[in-house]
Design a protein around this motif. Structure first.
Motif, PDB file in Angstrom:
ATOM      1  N   ILE A  68       0.550  -1.399   0.072  1.00 56.06           N
ATOM      2  CA  ILE A  68      -0.293   0.024   0.570  1.00 56.06           C
ATOM      3  C   ILE A  68       0.795   1.602  -0.260  1.00 56.06           C
ATOM      4  N   SER A  69       1.327   1.435  -0.872  1.00 54.83           N
ATOM      5  CA  SER A  69       2.094   3.737  -1.328  1.00 54.83           C
ATOM      6  C   SER A  69       2.020   3.926  -0.348  1.00 54.83           C
ATOM      7  N   HIS A  70       0.207   4.704   0.333  1.00 52.12           N
ATOM      8  CA  HIS A  70       0.786   5.417   1.246  1.00 52.12           C
ATOM      9  C   HIS A  70       1.246   5.024   2.558  1.00 52.12           C
ATOM     10  N   HIS A  71       1.452   3.752   2.947  1.00 51.48           N
ATOM     11  CA  HIS A  71       2.178   3.388   4.500  1.00 51.48           C
ATOM     12  C   HIS A  71       3.109   3.074   4.131  1.00 51.48           C
ATOM     13  N   ASP A  72       3.931   2.632   2.921  1.00 54.60           N
ATOM     14  CA  ASP A  72       5.433   2.861   2.601  1.00 54.60           C
ATOM     15  C   ASP A  72       5.946   3.633   2.501  1.00 54.60           C
ATOM     16  N   VAL A  73       6.301   4.794   3.128  1.00 54.71           N
ATOM     17  CA  VAL A  73       6.621   6.358   2.494  1.00 54.71           C
ATOM     18  C   VAL A  73       8.252   6.098   3.363  1.00 54.71           C
ATOM     19  N   LEU A  74       9.663   6.849   2.727  1.00 58.60           N
ATOM     20  CA  LEU A  74      10.526   7.011   3.602  1.00 58.60           C
ATOM     21  C   LEU A  74      10.839   8.466   4.158  1.00 58.60           C
ATOM     22  N   THR A  75      11.754   8.849   5.228  1.00 60.86           N
ATOM     23  CA  THR A  75      11.611   9.613   5.771  1.00 60.86           C
ATOM     24  C   THR A  75      12.337  10.631   5.598  1.00 60.86           C
ATOM     25  N   PRO A  76      12.583  11.752   5.140  1.00 56.16           N
ATOM     26  CA  PRO A  76      13.172  13.037   5.295  1.00 56.16           C
ATOM     27  C   PRO A  76      14.894  12.505   4.990  1.00 56.16           C
ATOM     28  N   GLN A  78      16.388   9.632   5.267  1.00 55.43           N
ATOM     29  CA  GLN A  78      16.305   8.327   4.662  1.00 55.43           C
ATOM     30  C   GLN A  78      16.581   8.713   3.189  1.00 55.43           C
ATOM     31  N   VAL A  79      15.531  10.258   2.739  1.00 59.75           N
ATOM     32  CA  VAL A  79      15.839   9.862   0.894  1.00 59.75           C
ATOM     33  C   VAL A  79      16.979  11.244   1.070  1.00 59.75           C
ATOM     34  N   LEU A  81      19.993  10.624   2.854  1.00 61.69           N
ATOM     35  CA  LEU A  81      20.707   9.689   2.746  1.00 61.69           C
ATOM     36  C   LEU A  81      20.798   8.937   1.010  1.00 61.69           C
ATOM     37  N   LEU A  82      19.333   8.719   0.479  1.00 59.18           N
ATOM     38  CA  LEU A  82      20.279   8.147  -1.202  1.00 59.18           C
ATOM     39  C   LEU A  82      20.392   8.693  -1.937  1.00 59.18           C
ATOM     40  N   ARG A  83      20.181   9.856  -1.409  1.00 57.94           N
ATOM     41  CA  ARG A  83      20.271  11.154  -2.542  1.00 57.94           C
ATOM     42  C   ARG A  83      21.906  11.392  -2.791  1.00 57.94           C
ATOM     43  N   LYS A  84      22.017  11.692  -1.695  1.00 52.31           N
ATOM     44  CA  LYS A  84      23.919  10.933  -0.963  1.00 52.31           C
ATOM     45  C   LYS A  84      23.753  10.088  -1.711  1.00 52.31           C
ATOM     46  N   LEU A  85      23.895   8.893  -1.227  1.00 53.31           N
ATOM     47  CA  LEU A  85      24.331   8.098  -2.322  1.00 53.31           C
ATOM     48  C   LEU A  85      24.231   7.622  -4.274  1.00 53.31           C
ATOM     49  N   SER A  86      23.071   8.177  -4.133  1.00 54.36           N
ATOM     50  CA  SER A  86      23.076   8.600  -6.030  1.00 54.36           C
ATOM     51  C   SER A  86      24.289   8.880  -6.770  1.00 54.36           C
ATOM     52  N   SER A  87      24.705   9.996  -5.865  1.00 56.95           N
ATOM     53  CA  SER A  87      26.070  10.397  -6.645  1.00 56.95           C
ATOM     54  C   SER A  87      27.064   9.580  -7.120  1.00 56.95           C
ATOM     55  N   GLN A  88      26.780   8.554  -6.216  1.00 55.75           N
ATOM     56  CA  GLN A  88      28.254   7.122  -6.562  1.00 55.75           C
ATOM     57  C   GLN A  88      27.565   6.486  -7.199  1.00 55.75           C
TER      58      GLN A  88
END
Length: 106
Positions: A68-76, A78-79, A81-88
């Motif tokens: 259920i997409s509305h229930h599975d949301v990343l915290t700010p 977590q977002v 951290l993932l954005r930082k990792l995306s640069s690699q």
């Protein structure tokens, strides 16, 4: 708890567990098995909820990968951290990470 709230919670439980029995769900929600069967019949009209016959392995399930997409949301946090990792990352790995952000970032 209203029947609508119970069905929503039932769907959330099934999405987490992926499989359960009618008897167990009836006990957990403190309703009859017939009530669970009725709820499942209604949920099947709108969600990929399935019933499986059989004494061993039978029950109620939702397919792997369904949530259920509305229930599975990343915290700010977590977002960020993932954005930082995306640069690699690059290529397919970067595409996968971006799809995760698209699906789960608020």
């Amino acid at each position: 708890m209203s029947s609508v709230e119970r069905r929503q919670q039932l769907l959330e439980v099934l999405c987490r567990r992926k499989h359960d029995t009618c008897e167990n769900l009836a006990h957990e929600f403190k309703v009859s098995k017939r009530t669970i069967y009725s709820d499942i019949e209604l949920l099947m009209c709108s969600y990929p909820v399935e019933t499986v016959c059989g004494r061993y392995g039978g029950g109620i399930r939702v397919p792997d990968g369904y949530y259920i997409s509305h229930h599975d949301v990343l915290t700010p946090k977590q977002v960020d951290l993932l954005r930082k990792l995306s640069s690699q990352l690059e290529g397919e790995d970067l595409d996968t990470l971006n799809s995760i952000l698209l699906d789960f970032a608020p």
